[in-house]
Enzyme design. Structure first.
Site, PDB file in Angstrom:
ATOM      1  N   ALA A  61      -6.171   2.116  -4.588  1.00 17.34           N
ATOM      2  CA  ALA A  61      -6.756   1.049  -3.782  1.00 17.34           C
ATOM      3  C   ALA A  61      -7.958   0.440  -4.495  1.00 17.34           C
ATOM      4  CB  ALA A  61      -7.179   1.601  -2.425  1.00 17.34           C
ATOM      5  N   GLY A 100      -1.754   4.337  -3.756  1.00 10.96           N
ATOM      6  CA  GLY A 100      -0.911   3.184  -3.492  1.00 10.96           C
ATOM      7  C   GLY A 100      -0.118   2.738  -4.701  1.00 10.96           C
ATOM      8  N   GLU A 103       2.912   4.743  -4.562  1.00 10.28           N
ATOM      9  CA  GLU A 103       3.710   4.274  -3.427  1.00 10.28           C
ATOM     10  C   GLU A 103       4.448   2.980  -3.766  1.00 10.28           C
ATOM     11  OE1 GLU A 103       1.709   5.844   0.629  1.00 10.28           O
ATOM     12  OE2 GLU A 103       0.344   4.683  -0.634  1.00 10.28           O
ATOM     13  N   GLU A 123      -5.009  10.874  -1.924  1.00 11.73           N
ATOM     14  CA  GLU A 123      -5.743  10.397  -0.747  1.00 11.73           C
ATOM     15  C   GLU A 123      -6.440  11.512   0.028  1.00 11.73           C
ATOM     16  OE1 GLU A 123      -2.582   7.248  -1.480  1.00 11.73           O
ATOM     17  OE2 GLU A 123      -2.748   9.418  -1.651  1.00 11.73           O
TER      18      GLU A 123
END
Length: 479
Positions: A61, A100, A103, A123
């Protein structure tokens, strides 16, 4: 533009350019959606490749957006659109694909990595869980046990292990992500490789033994934490949900619960505290020393010697006319008026104080060292800190009196049951006396060196949260 599209023959390439680590900012998320739409609409493109410029794929992020209201498109929606792409969609990974970033890769149909790539979902270290499908897609590739271990630990996984676990599909010998991605796309179009749409894979088999084992471990080691237990619930939802969408909804509920947790705020506070604690406010254009003398013997010196060549630092065991900085082992001596900056090592809790202008306080676990300015000029301290940083030490700077020593002394004078409150009171004294450049430095040292509970964010953060009489500006609210 943070993301742009171009075609190489019959293969469309979506390229992310958001230095230094291609973080998933709002511009990148919007750019991915726009470039994907362009690639889908490009009738001459039969397959698409997602890659990133620079030294890494997507490292997670964008920290600049922490604490701000989210802006559409949200990452889960971006990944849903990537996964729904009607053309084969290949992620070409290099450097790191974290949080992310991984992901995003899981939402693509095939993952190829260059050697040395590392992947992970860290995370949990910020009091969160993967909120864009990580808890639902990773178990479909790895099974429950491996996904539990990876996500609850937050560790980085090397490419070879990621291949063995099924996280990625191949390791390429190509020299660039573009070459690797184009080669795989051609193989897929030729029918020699088969893409895997992760969300269309069946849910993993239930593994109650792995769930029970992870719960037992967490209860023994981290019972006070919040997000690891929510991760288990999310992975259980991956197994039991009738559809991917149902699992994703449950993941989002649990993610938002973690976002609201006080632990998340404390861990984010520490995350920011760890950014540049070696920098002295107001000192600009400082440079590291390049000629350093290590006087005496100490285990820390061996670490410095291993890092010296990469840092471009010349280390000697004796002082010379070229010496710019001397590091003195405990009980070592140097001639008066040495003509260089002098730093004396001091092990926390010992009595070997020196009258040198700078003091380097070290602890047994030496995850952090503290460079305290006793009488040196701030510029000299900054240059010394930059030198130690170049030699691969994680440095915190302070002034007049060591933060670490002050808190350690408070601990020594208190019982185990009073340890936390003693450190909290000591942290307030430190801030009041002005020994720290940033109050967050107190928290960083307390957690990393002295064992203060990480999820609370540090003693000064806790003390100021509890003391509502302190000015709001002093409370350093986490983003």
């Amino acid at each position: 533009m943070s993301v742009h599209y171009q075609r190489h023959g019959n293969i469309g390439v979506i390229q992310i350019t958001n230095p230094p680590v291609n973080a998933l900012s709002h511009a990148v998320r919007s750019g991915l959606v726009n470039a994907l739409e362009e690639g889908i609409a490009d009738t001459e493109a039969d397959a698409l490749v997602v890659l990133a410029e620079g030294r890494t794929f997507i490292a997670g992020a964008d920290i600049r957006e922490f604490g701000k209201p989210p802006q559409a498109p949200l990452l889960p929606d971006v990944i849903t659109q990537l996964e729904a792409c009607p053309k084969p969609l290949i992620a070409a990974l290099h450097g790191t694909a974290l949080g992310g970033g991984l992901e995003v890769a899981l939402g693509c149909h095939y993952r190829v990595a260059l050697p040395g790539t590392r992947v992970g979902l860290p995370e949990v270290k910020l009091g969160l869980l993967p909120g864009a499908g990580g808890t639902q897609r990773l178990p479909r590739l790895t099974g429950v046990e491996r996904a539990l271990e990876m996500i609850t630990s937050g560790r980085f996984v090397e490419a070879e292990e990621a291949l063995e676990a099924g996280v990625i599909d191949a390791i390429s010998s190509a020299s660039t992500p573009l070459e690797a991605g184009l080669a795989v796309a051609k193989e897929i179009l030729a029918g020699n490789q088969t893409p895997r749409i992760t969300g269309k894979l069946p849910a993993p088999a239930a593994n109650p033994r792995a769930i029970a084992s992870t719960l037992k471990q967490l209860n023994q080691q981290s019972s006070e934490l919040f997000s690891p237990f929510r991760i288990i619930e999310a992975i259980e939802a991956c197994v039991t949900s009738d559809t991917l969408q149902e699992g994703l909804r449950r993941e989002r509920e649990l993610f938002l619960a973690c976002m609201d947790s006080p632990q998340r705020a404390g861990l984010i506070h520490l995350f920011f505290a760890a950014r540049n604690p070696h920098v002295i406010p107001g000192i600009e254009n400082a440079s590291a020393f390049h000629h350093v003398a290590l006087i005496g013997e100490h285990p820390l010196f061996e670490r410095l010697k291993k890092a010296a060549q990469r840092a471009g630092t010349t280390l000697t065991s004796e002082q010379s006319d070229a010496t710019e900085l001397c590091l003195l082992a405990p009980n070592a001596t140097i001639q008066a008026n040495a003509g260089c900056a002098v730093v004396a090592l001091k092990e926390v809790g010992t009595d070997n104080d020196s009258d040198t202008p700078l003091r380097l306080v070290i602890a047994a676990n030496d995850s952090l060292v503290e460079l305290t300015k006793i009488s040196a000029e701030p510029l000299v301290q900054q240059r010394a800190a930059l030198t130690l940083k170049a030699l691969r030490l994680n440095v915190v700077v302070s002034q007049q009196q060591s933060l670490m020593e002050t808190m350690h002394a408070a601990l020594q004078q208190s019982s185990a049951s009073e340890a936390r409150s003693s450190m909290e009171q000591a942290s307030l004294r430190i801030a009041q006396e002005g020994f720290c450049y940033r109050e967050s430095d107190i928290d960083l040292l307390a957690v990393e060196v002295l064992g203060y509970p990480r999820h609370l964010g540090g003693p000064h953060r806790q003390a100021t949260l509890m003391d509502t009489s302190l000015p709001a500006a002093r409370q350093e609210a986490s983003p």
